[in-house]
Scaffold this motif. Structure first.
Motif, short mmCIF file in Angstrom:
data_model
loop_
_atom_site.label_atom_id
_atom_site.label_comp_id
_atom_site.label_asym_id
_atom_site.label_seq_id
_atom_site.Cartn_x
_atom_site.Cartn_y
_atom_site.Cartn_z
N ALA A 1 12.37 -59.16 45.17
CA ALA A 1 11.23 -59.92 44.63
C ALA A 1 9.97 -59.67 45.45
N GLU B 1 9.73 -66.03 50.98
CA GLU B 1 9.41 -66.90 49.84
C GLU B 1 7.93 -67.27 49.72
N ASP C 1 16.20 -61.23 43.75
CA ASP C 1 15.45 -62.16 44.59
C ASP C 1 15.26 -61.53 45.97
#
Length: 113
Positions: free
Chosen positions: A56, A96, A52
């Motif tokens: 990511a 994010e 992550d």
């Protein structure tokens, strides 16, 4: 613009013969102009990252970049926009939203599948 298309990191990792403008051994930090990884990793290694956060972001940005430059893919972002979005996310530490944007585009219809 027509139908938006995008291929994910797995597809790009498995179809290295379809890469245009970049090679699997091109260095990630050089392309995205940030010292994100020490030691640096290749674009192919970035596509294969499984974590992550920064991993990511690098994975989805690498796929987005390959989509943006591919003549086979009708991607909604240019290569410079992908690089700028990566840089903005990296610099802010807020990954994010950019991961989500790249992921949504990278999982559209893929003409290589």
């Amino acid at each position: 613009m027509g139908v938006v298309q995008g291929c994910n990191s797995e597809t790009w990792a498995e179809n290295q013969d379809k890469w245009v403008g970049y090679c699997p051994n091109n260095m990630f930090n050089m392309i995205f102009m940030r010292q994100a990884f020490n030691p640096d990793i290749t674009l192919l290694q970035a596509l294969l990252l499984e974590g992550d956060g920064l991993e990511a972001l690098a994975r989805t940005a690498s796929a987005a970049l390959l989509n943006a430059v591919s003549p086979m893919v009708n991607y909604p972002l240019t290569a410079m926009e992908v690089i700028q979005k990566f840089q903005d996310a990296y610099d802010s530490g807020e990954y994010e939203e950019t991961i989500a944007e790249f992921s949504s585009y990278n999982n559209m219809y893929c003409p290589m599948e």
